[in-house]
Design a protein around this motif. Sequence first.
Motif, short mmCIF file in Angstrom:
data_model
loop_
_atom_site.label_atom_id
_atom_site.label_comp_id
_atom_site.label_asym_id
_atom_site.label_seq_id
_atom_site.Cartn_x
_atom_site.Cartn_y
_atom_site.Cartn_z
N SER A 68 0.85 -1.19 0.00
CA SER A 68 0.00 0.00 0.00
C SER A 68 0.88 1.24 0.00
N ALA A 69 0.65 2.12 -0.98
CA ALA A 69 1.44 3.35 -1.09
C ALA A 69 0.57 4.45 -1.67
N PRO A 70 0.89 5.72 -1.41
CA PRO A 70 0.11 6.81 -2.00
C PRO A 70 0.15 6.77 -3.52
N ALA A 71 -0.89 7.28 -4.15
CA ALA A 71 -0.95 7.29 -5.62
C ALA A 71 0.15 8.15 -6.22
N PHE A 72 0.67 7.71 -7.37
CA PHE A 72 1.67 8.45 -8.14
C PHE A 72 2.92 8.76 -7.32
N ASP A 73 3.32 7.84 -6.48
CA ASP A 73 4.49 8.06 -5.62
C ASP A 73 5.38 6.83 -5.69
N THR A 74 6.26 6.79 -6.67
CA THR A 74 7.13 5.62 -6.86
C THR A 74 8.16 5.50 -5.74
N ALA A 75 8.57 6.64 -5.16
CA ALA A 75 9.52 6.57 -4.05
C ALA A 75 8.89 5.86 -2.86
N ALA A 76 7.58 6.10 -2.62
CA ALA A 76 6.90 5.43 -1.52
C ALA A 76 6.79 3.93 -1.79
N VAL A 77 6.57 3.55 -3.04
CA VAL A 77 6.52 2.12 -3.40
C VAL A 77 7.83 1.45 -3.02
N ARG A 78 8.94 2.10 -3.35
CA ARG A 78 10.25 1.51 -3.05
C ARG A 78 10.48 1.44 -1.54
N ASN B 107 -11.26 4.24 -5.68
CA ASN B 107 -11.48 5.64 -5.33
C ASN B 107 -10.35 6.58 -5.74
N ARG B 108 -9.32 6.06 -6.38
CA ARG B 108 -8.25 6.96 -6.82
C ARG B 108 -7.46 6.32 -7.95
N PRO B 109 -7.11 7.11 -8.98
CA PRO B 109 -6.25 6.58 -10.04
C PRO B 109 -4.81 6.51 -9.57
#
Length: 342
Positions: free
Chosen positions: A78-88, A108-110
């Motif tokens: 689970s990570a904020p949308a459009f945040d690849t740094a958070a994914v890592r 609820n969010r793209p």
Amino acid sequence: MQPESATAGRLGCPKRMVFGPCGGVREDERCELAQHRCVFLGEPLVGWPDPPVAPPDPAPDGLLARAARAPVVLADLSAPAFDTAAVRRVVDILGPVSDALLLGEHANRPDFPPTMLAAEALGAGARLWATLACRDRNRVVLEQELAGLAALGVDGVLCVTGDGRGPGVRPGASQVFDLDGVRLAALAAAQGLQIAVPEAPEAPPVDLRPARVAEKQRAGAQLCVLNHVSTPARVAAFVSAARAAGATLPFIAGVAVYTDERSARVLQRFPGLHLDDAVVERVLTAPDPRDAGIAAAVAEARALLAVPGVVGVNLSGMGSARDADDGARIKAEVAAEVRGMA
């Protein structure tokens, strides 16, 4: 070629499903997206009409192979949308203590396309299963995503019809539903991907859902990931009924991970999901809800892993309302306890 009855969606189903019902049927039997009763209720189960799809062999160190040797932990990424740094960052926290991570999709969010998010997660070292939903993609785009995920080398794909967007969420955007999850699973299996499918044991019609698992297996599914169920005993009864209906695939049971009001209530509001409400209130009123939530998740995981046919657990939910990193740390604590790494 499948007959018309197996390619045309059921009249009145907003998701245009052939192999329904979805997991979002409400307690009062209403459709997730409309005020009428689900059109699949009171009707015979639609069976997979073609010969069983032969799945590929599991990857030697993938989730399915691991599950054949010992209980596994699949943790939501689970990570904020459009945040690849958070994914890592989440991969760095959760990856070392999990057997695989599950990349989700949200009505609820793209967000970035699954292939792009998968590339980031794989680049950070994740063993990854990616969720692919039919809600916002026609068949051509689904085929493109499947080809991309296969080329990237994901461990597998969770094929879902997808939750419907609620009122007021992107009201100007259409919901596509060219395929449903069962037909997507067959499409993915034909491309050589390892396939998981979901099921909601406590969503109406409860009596038809075990046999749905057997039909999904005929379409190519190799693993069934269960939505949250109120008690381990209900999971045991469901798995037993699915076995009686002909399903032989393994099951991964959902474990609710929450440590505060928001992370608990989000799960409780989802159609088709059931939590033990007494445990939720005990966690939220505890002197330290964080410790209580972790302990509750570990206890639920251990009880579910004792159910015959359950080979693993899916640590699901936000974990924390604070931020994704904190939620990942909480799920990592649960995973480490369950796997005996703490």
